[in-house]
Design a protein around this motif. Structure first.
Motif, short mmCIF file in Angstrom:
data_model
loop_
_atom_site.label_atom_id
_atom_site.label_comp_id
_atom_site.label_asym_id
_atom_site.label_seq_id
_atom_site.Cartn_x
_atom_site.Cartn_y
_atom_site.Cartn_z
N TYR A 1 -4.15 2.79 -10.01
CA TYR A 1 -3.41 4.04 -9.77
C TYR A 1 -2.43 3.86 -8.62
N PHE A 2 -2.87 3.26 -7.53
CA PHE A 2 -2.02 3.06 -6.35
C PHE A 2 -0.84 2.15 -6.70
N SER A 3 -1.09 1.06 -7.41
CA SER A 3 -0.02 0.13 -7.79
C SER A 3 0.99 0.80 -8.71
N LYS A 4 0.50 1.63 -9.65
CA LYS A 4 1.41 2.34 -10.55
C LYS A 4 2.36 3.24 -9.77
N LYS A 5 1.82 3.91 -8.74
CA LYS A 5 2.67 4.76 -7.90
C LYS A 5 3.72 3.94 -7.17
N VAL A 6 3.32 2.80 -6.64
CA VAL A 6 4.26 1.91 -5.94
C VAL A 6 5.35 1.45 -6.90
N TRP A 7 4.97 1.00 -8.11
CA TRP A 7 5.96 0.54 -9.11
C TRP A 7 6.91 1.67 -9.47
N GLN A 8 6.38 2.88 -9.67
CA GLN A 8 7.24 4.03 -10.02
C GLN A 8 8.23 4.33 -8.92
N GLU A 9 7.78 4.28 -7.67
CA GLU A 9 8.68 4.53 -6.55
C GLU A 9 9.75 3.44 -6.44
N PRO B 1 11.06 -16.85 0.22
CA PRO B 1 10.14 -17.88 -0.28
C PRO B 1 8.71 -17.36 -0.47
N ARG B 2 8.27 -16.48 0.41
CA ARG B 2 6.92 -15.93 0.30
C ARG B 2 6.78 -15.12 -1.00
N THR B 3 7.77 -14.29 -1.30
CA THR B 3 7.75 -13.48 -2.51
C THR B 3 7.80 -14.35 -3.75
N VAL B 4 8.64 -15.37 -3.74
CA VAL B 4 8.74 -16.29 -4.87
C VAL B 4 7.42 -17.01 -5.08
N PHE B 5 6.74 -17.42 -3.99
CA PHE B 5 5.46 -18.10 -4.10
C PHE B 5 4.40 -17.19 -4.72
N ILE B 6 4.36 -15.93 -4.27
CA ILE B 6 3.38 -14.98 -4.81
C ILE B 6 3.67 -14.71 -6.28
N LEU B 7 4.94 -14.58 -6.65
CA LEU B 7 5.33 -14.40 -8.05
C LEU B 7 4.90 -15.59 -8.88
N TRP B 8 5.11 -16.79 -8.35
CA TRP B 8 4.72 -18.02 -9.05
C TRP B 8 3.20 -18.04 -9.29
N LEU B 9 2.43 -17.69 -8.27
CA LEU B 9 0.97 -17.62 -8.44
C LEU B 9 0.58 -16.59 -9.49
N ALA B 10 1.25 -15.43 -9.47
CA ALA B 10 0.94 -14.38 -10.44
C ALA B 10 1.25 -14.83 -11.86
N LEU B 11 2.39 -15.49 -12.06
CA LEU B 11 2.76 -15.96 -13.39
C LEU B 11 1.80 -17.02 -13.91
N LEU B 12 1.23 -17.78 -13.01
CA LEU B 12 0.25 -18.80 -13.41
C LEU B 12 -1.17 -18.24 -13.48
N GLY B 13 -1.35 -16.97 -13.09
CA GLY B 13 -2.67 -16.36 -13.10
C GLY B 13 -3.57 -16.89 -12.01
N ARG B 14 -3.01 -17.22 -10.85
CA ARG B 14 -3.77 -17.83 -9.77
C ARG B 14 -3.85 -17.00 -8.50
N LEU B 15 -3.54 -15.71 -8.59
CA LEU B 15 -3.67 -14.88 -7.39
C LEU B 15 -5.13 -14.80 -6.97
N ARG B 16 -5.40 -14.83 -5.68
CA ARG B 16 -6.77 -14.81 -5.15
C ARG B 16 -7.31 -13.39 -5.14
N GLU C 1 -4.69 -8.43 -13.38
CA GLU C 1 -4.21 -7.45 -14.36
C GLU C 1 -4.36 -6.03 -13.80
N HIS C 2 -5.51 -5.74 -13.21
CA HIS C 2 -5.75 -4.41 -12.65
C HIS C 2 -4.78 -4.12 -11.51
N LEU C 3 -4.64 -5.07 -10.57
CA LEU C 3 -3.78 -4.84 -9.41
C LEU C 3 -2.32 -4.62 -9.79
N LEU C 4 -1.84 -5.37 -10.76
CA LEU C 4 -0.42 -5.29 -11.09
C LEU C 4 -0.07 -4.19 -12.08
N PHE C 5 -1.02 -3.77 -12.92
CA PHE C 5 -0.64 -2.86 -14.00
C PHE C 5 -1.51 -1.61 -14.15
#
Length: 125
Positions: A114-122, A65-80, A107-111
């Motif tokens: 540099y650190f996030s890109k490494k995490v996504w690649q892994e 549920p926590r992950t789904v909630f964070i995803l929902w916030l991200a899709l709505l553009g409401r991450l803090r 946008e910066h954090l998710l895409f």
């Protein structure tokens, strides 16, 4: 009976629905075989709703549920993020806490980070 002014907003809403009750209870689409179907009444009262493309990610997900909630916030553009906190007048640095380079936006954090890109690649490999 008039709706009391001191009643809570919920009670006022419920009492205000009385004017629709006769229409609902006598509708042939809501009453089948002398049984009232609450789901059909809800859909009739709510009206048509367009489904968004990402609803299956949220509604029928096996994620926590926590992950789904964070995803929902991200899709709505409401991450803090830091940029949002700055807009609210909160005194924060604004620099990305992961890469220390650039303004921390969703946008910066998710895409772009540099650190996030490494995490996504892994995660994807």
């Amino acid at each position: 009976m008039a709706i009391p002014k001191q009643a809570s907003w919920m009670v006022r809403k419920i009492l205000n629905m009385r004017k629709y009750w006769h229409t609902i209870i006598t509708s042939p689409t809501l009453v089948k075989k002398e049984k009232f179907h609450i789901q059909a009444a809800y859909i009739a009262l709510r009206g048509p709703v367009t489904e968004v493309a990402w609803s299956s990610l949220i509604c029928h997900s096996v994620a926590s549920p926590r992950t789904v909630f964070i995803l929902w916030l991200a899709l709505l553009g409401r991450l803090r993020t830091q940029d949002l906190l700055i807009k609210w007048g909160i005194d924060v640095n604004g620099t990305c806490v992961l890469c220390k380079n650039g303004l921390e936006t969703q946008e910066h954090l998710l895409f772009h980070c540099y650190f996030s890109k490494k995490v996504w690649q892994e995660m994807l490999s």
